[in-house]
Design a protein around this motif. Structure first.
Motif, PDB file in Angstrom:
ATOM      1  N   ALA A 177       0.842  -1.210   0.000  1.00 18.34           N
ATOM      2  CA  ALA A 177       0.000   0.000   0.000  1.00 18.34           C
ATOM      3  C   ALA A 177       0.872   1.254   0.000  1.00 18.34           C
ATOM      4  O   ALA A 177       0.654   2.177  -0.794  1.00 18.34           O
ATOM      5  N   LEU A 178       1.875   1.296   0.854  1.00 15.22           N
ATOM      6  CA  LEU A 178       2.754   2.473   0.917  1.00 15.22           C
ATOM      7  C   LEU A 178       3.440   2.687  -0.437  1.00 15.22           C
ATOM      8  O   LEU A 178       3.548   3.816  -0.917  1.00 15.22           O
ATOM      9  N   ALA A 179       3.866   1.589  -1.049  1.00 14.72           N
ATOM     10  CA  ALA A 179       4.596   1.676  -2.326  1.00 14.72           C
ATOM     11  C   ALA A 179       3.721   2.256  -3.433  1.00 14.72           C
ATOM     12  O   ALA A 179       4.206   2.953  -4.318  1.00 14.72           O
ATOM     13  N   GLU A 180       2.399   1.980  -3.357  1.00 15.10           N
ATOM     14  CA  GLU A 180       1.536   2.539  -4.414  1.00 15.10           C
ATOM     15  C   GLU A 180       0.980   3.914  -4.044  1.00 15.10           C
ATOM     16  O   GLU A 180       0.095   4.430  -4.698  1.00 15.10           O
ATOM     17  N   GLY A 181       1.499   4.502  -2.970  1.00 15.58           N
ATOM     18  CA  GLY A 181       1.149   5.881  -2.636  1.00 15.58           C
ATOM     19  C   GLY A 181       0.001   6.027  -1.658  1.00 15.58           C
ATOM     20  O   GLY A 181      -0.461   7.135  -1.380  1.00 15.58           O
ATOM     21  N   THR A 182      -0.483   4.898  -1.126  1.00 16.33           N
ATOM     22  CA  THR A 182      -1.590   4.937  -0.158  1.00 16.33           C
ATOM     23  C   THR A 182      -1.051   5.279   1.234  1.00 16.33           C
ATOM     24  O   THR A 182      -0.008   4.768   1.646  1.00 16.33           O
ATOM     25  N   ASP A 183      -1.769   6.130   1.957  1.00 17.61           N
ATOM     26  CA  ASP A 183      -1.420   6.391   3.355  1.00 17.61           C
ATOM     27  C   ASP A 183      -1.997   5.267   4.207  1.00 17.61           C
ATOM     28  O   ASP A 183      -3.170   4.919   4.066  1.00 17.61           O
ATOM     29  N   VAL A 184      -1.183   4.705   5.091  1.00 17.02           N
ATOM     30  CA  VAL A 184      -1.630   3.586   5.926  1.00 17.02           C
ATOM     31  C   VAL A 184      -1.782   4.065   7.368  1.00 17.02           C
ATOM     32  O   VAL A 184      -0.839   4.596   7.956  1.00 17.02           O
ATOM     33  N   LEU A 185      -3.001   3.884   7.914  1.00 15.94           N
ATOM     34  CA  LEU A 185      -3.282   4.232   9.312  1.00 15.94           C
ATOM     35  C   LEU A 185      -3.472   2.929  10.067  1.00 15.94           C
ATOM     36  O   LEU A 185      -4.440   2.194   9.802  1.00 15.94           O
ATOM     37  N   CYS A 186      -2.574   2.632  10.991  1.00 14.96           N
ATOM     38  CA  CYS A 186      -2.592   1.329  11.643  1.00 14.96           C
ATOM     39  C   CYS A 186      -2.857   1.469  13.141  1.00 14.96           C
ATOM     40  O   CYS A 186      -2.173   2.220  13.839  1.00 14.96           O
ATOM     41  N   ASP A 187      -3.890   0.735  13.594  1.00 16.15           N
ATOM     42  CA  ASP A 187      -4.296   0.718  14.997  1.00 16.15           C
ATOM     43  C   ASP A 187      -3.370  -0.280  15.712  1.00 16.15           C
ATOM     44  O   ASP A 187      -3.535  -1.484  15.544  1.00 16.15           O
ATOM     45  N   ARG A 188      -2.382   0.236  16.397  1.00 13.58           N
ATOM     46  CA  ARG A 188      -1.311  -0.515  17.079  1.00 13.58           C
ATOM     47  C   ARG A 188      -0.266  -1.044  16.097  1.00 13.58           C
ATOM     48  O   ARG A 188      -0.591  -1.470  14.995  1.00 13.58           O
ATOM     49  N   TYR A 189       0.995  -1.020  16.572  1.00 15.18           N
ATOM     50  CA  TYR A 189       2.120  -1.534  15.766  1.00 15.18           C
ATOM     51  C   TYR A 189       3.267  -1.826  16.735  1.00 15.18           C
ATOM     52  O   TYR A 189       3.001  -2.190  17.896  1.00 15.18           O
ATOM     53  N   ILE A 190       4.516  -1.653  16.303  1.00 18.25           N
ATOM     54  CA  ILE A 190       5.660  -2.083  17.125  1.00 18.25           C
ATOM     55  C   ILE A 190       5.653  -1.572  18.562  1.00 18.25           C
ATOM     56  O   ILE A 190       6.092  -2.275  19.460  1.00 18.25           O
ATOM     57  N   ASP A 191       5.143  -0.346  18.767  1.00 17.74           N
ATOM     58  CA  ASP A 191       5.187   0.204  20.131  1.00 17.74           C
ATOM     59  C   ASP A 191       4.248  -0.528  21.081  1.00 17.74           C
ATOM     60  O   ASP A 191       4.462  -0.497  22.298  1.00 17.74           O
ATOM     61  N   SER A 192       3.204  -1.187  20.529  1.00 20.31           N
ATOM     62  CA  SER A 192       2.338  -2.001  21.391  1.00 20.31           C
ATOM     63  C   SER A 192       3.114  -3.180  21.960  1.00 20.31           C
ATOM     64  O   SER A 192       2.968  -3.522  23.133  1.00 20.31           O
ATOM     65  N   SER A 193       3.927  -3.827  21.130  1.00 25.50           N
ATOM     66  CA  SER A 193       4.703  -4.975  21.636  1.00 25.50           C
ATOM     67  C   SER A 193       5.735  -4.515  22.662  1.00 25.50           C
ATOM     68  O   SER A 193       5.982  -5.204  23.652  1.00 25.50           O
ATOM     69  N   ARG A 194       6.350  -3.358  22.399  1.00 24.16           N
ATOM     70  CA  ARG A 194       7.307  -2.833  23.392  1.00 24.16           C
ATOM     71  C   ARG A 194       6.606  -2.610  24.729  1.00 24.16           C
ATOM     72  O   ARG A 194       7.111  -2.971  25.782  1.00 24.16           O
ATOM     73  N   ALA A 195       5.422  -1.964  24.665  1.00 27.03           N
ATOM     74  CA  ALA A 195       4.744  -1.586  25.904  1.00 27.03           C
ATOM     75  C   ALA A 195       4.089  -2.793  26.589  1.00 27.03           C
ATOM     76  O   ALA A 195       4.240  -2.980  27.804  1.00 27.03           O
ATOM     77  N   TYR A 196       3.378  -3.630  25.806  1.00 24.93           N
ATOM     78  CA  TYR A 196       2.596  -4.720  26.424  1.00 24.93           C
ATOM     79  C   TYR A 196       3.458  -5.937  26.760  1.00 24.93           C
ATOM     80  O   TYR A 196       3.388  -6.459  27.865  1.00 24.93           O
ATOM     81  N   GLN A 197       4.257  -6.393  25.759  1.00 27.83           N
ATOM     82  CA  GLN A 197       5.066  -7.586  26.049  1.00 27.83           C
ATOM     83  C   GLN A 197       6.371  -7.178  26.739  1.00 27.83           C
ATOM     84  O   GLN A 197       6.796  -7.827  27.699  1.00 27.83           O
ATOM     85  N   GLY A 198       7.006  -6.088  26.247  1.00 30.46           N
ATOM     86  CA  GLY A 198       8.274  -5.663  26.831  1.00 30.46           C
ATOM     87  C   GLY A 198       8.119  -5.234  28.281  1.00 30.46           C
ATOM     88  O   GLY A 198       8.810  -5.742  29.171  1.00 30.46           O
ATOM     89  N   ALA A 199       7.167  -4.305  28.528  1.00 32.53           N
ATOM     90  CA  ALA A 199       6.994  -3.769  29.886  1.00 32.53           C
ATOM     91  C   ALA A 199       5.886  -4.480  30.651  1.00 32.53           C
ATOM     92  O   ALA A 199       6.086  -4.937  31.778  1.00 32.53           O
ATOM     93  N   GLY A 200       4.706  -4.602  30.040  1.00 34.80           N
ATOM     94  CA  GLY A 200       3.572  -5.220  30.729  1.00 34.80           C
ATOM     95  C   GLY A 200       3.899  -6.631  31.187  1.00 34.80           C
ATOM     96  O   GLY A 200       3.732  -6.977  32.363  1.00 34.80           O
ATOM     97  N   ARG A 201       4.384  -7.448  30.256  1.00 38.37           N
ATOM     98  CA  ARG A 201       4.720  -8.844  30.586  1.00 38.37           C
ATOM     99  C   ARG A 201       6.130  -8.989  31.155  1.00 38.37           C
ATOM    100  O   ARG A 201       6.524 -10.100  31.535  1.00 38.37           O
ATOM    101  N   GLY A 202       6.919  -7.914  31.088  1.00 38.83           N
ATOM    102  CA  GLY A 202       8.254  -7.943  31.693  1.00 38.83           C
ATOM    103  C   GLY A 202       9.320  -8.652  30.861  1.00 38.83           C
ATOM    104  O   GLY A 202      10.345  -9.071  31.395  1.00 38.83           O
ATOM    105  N   LEU A 203       9.110  -8.755  29.538  1.00 39.52           N
ATOM    106  CA  LEU A 203      10.112  -9.436  28.696  1.00 39.52           C
ATOM    107  C   LEU A 203      11.298  -8.528  28.357  1.00 39.52           C
ATOM    108  O   LEU A 203      12.331  -9.011  27.908  1.00 39.52           O
ATOM    109  N   GLY A 204      11.131  -7.221  28.561  1.00 39.06           N
ATOM    110  CA  GLY A 204      12.201  -6.269  28.275  1.00 39.06           C
ATOM    111  C   GLY A 204      12.129  -5.777  26.838  1.00 39.06           C
ATOM    112  O   GLY A 204      11.871  -6.556  25.921  1.00 39.06           O
ATOM    113  N   GLU A 205      12.357  -4.483  26.660  1.00 38.56           N
ATOM    114  CA  GLU A 205      12.228  -3.910  25.316  1.00 38.56           C
ATOM    115  C   GLU A 205      13.333  -4.389  24.388  1.00 38.56           C
ATOM    116  O   GLU A 205      13.151  -4.447  23.167  1.00 38.56           O
TER     117      GLU A 205
END
Ligand code: TYD
Length: 217
Positions: A85-113
């Protein structure tokens, strides 16, 4: 062809990010941008199955396995949907991405960022052009989730308050460490008040760019 912009929407449960994402998509489409809205986990057919396993299945998912499934969902999503999508010029709006894993699994679950970042470096290196963090006190957000209530409450929404506090703290720390990418928006007001703040940043990001034809998905 100019690449589309990749915007991600983040925050704790009940912060209102999904409402704001939809409003941002309407705002952009009304200005002639081609927009794709999507979410994690669950942005692809495989992702739908992973989402069910992660949020609603009865079996206990071990924290490391949970992280790997989130990253598997993301890898498939990025290759199948987001990058084309990005390559064809579409703007992509994504509900959650890498920062969710950092916050939820890294910090919430204590796995570390560091453990989370190592996986992203290898499997999902695409960094968003802009990340909106909708921030409000955990109590305010959880009260909204409780009002929404019903059978839709998922595994994360049932976590104890200390879990959500760790997630919020991790998000805020990450936003401070990447001030160019993040915009932290106070999410405790009404949807209109929050969107007024978001709109200011969208104007700054998009108005200088030339509008194109609309295509919604
Ligand atoms: P979401 O659909 O955004 O739920 P909500 O509408 O309640 O915000 O996300 C589903 C849940 O998945 C959410 O509780 C956070 C969790 N999650 C992670 O723990 N790690 C991740 O990497 C992602 C993408 C989501």
């Amino acid at each position: 062809m100019t690449r589309g912009l990749f915007l991600t929407f983040e925050g704790i449960e009940g912060c209102g990010k999904t409402t704001q994402l939809n409003r941002a998509a309407e705002w952009l489409a009304a200005r002639g941008r081609v927009v794709l809205t999507t979410r994690e986990p669950g942005g692809t057919a495989l992702g739908q199955r992973l989402r069910h396993a992660l949020l609603h299945a009865r079996e206990n998912v071990e924290p490391g396995a949970e992280l790997l499934l989130m990253v598997a969902d993301r890898r498939q999503h990025v290759l199948e949907l987001i990058e084309p999508a990005l390559a064809e010029g579409t703007d992509v709006l994504c509900d959650r991405y890498i920062d969710s894993s950092r916050a939820y699994q890294g910090a919430g679950r204590g796995l570390g960022e560091a453990a989370v970042d190592a996986l992203h470096r290898r499997w999902c290196p695409r960094v968003p052009d802009r990340t909106y963090l909708f921030d409000c006190p955990v109590e305010t957000a959880l009260a909204r989730v409780a009002r929404r209530g019903g059978a839709g409450i998922d595994k994360f929404e049932r976590e104890e308050i200390a879990f959500h506090r760790r997630v919020r703290t991790a998000y805020r720390r990450r936003a401070r460490s990447e001030p160019h990418r993040f915009r932290v928006l106070d999410a405790s007001g009404t949807p209109d008040a929050v969107f007024a703040r978001l709109e200011k940043d969208l104007e700054a990001l998009f108005i200088p760019r030339r509008p194109r034809a609309t295509r919604r998905r």
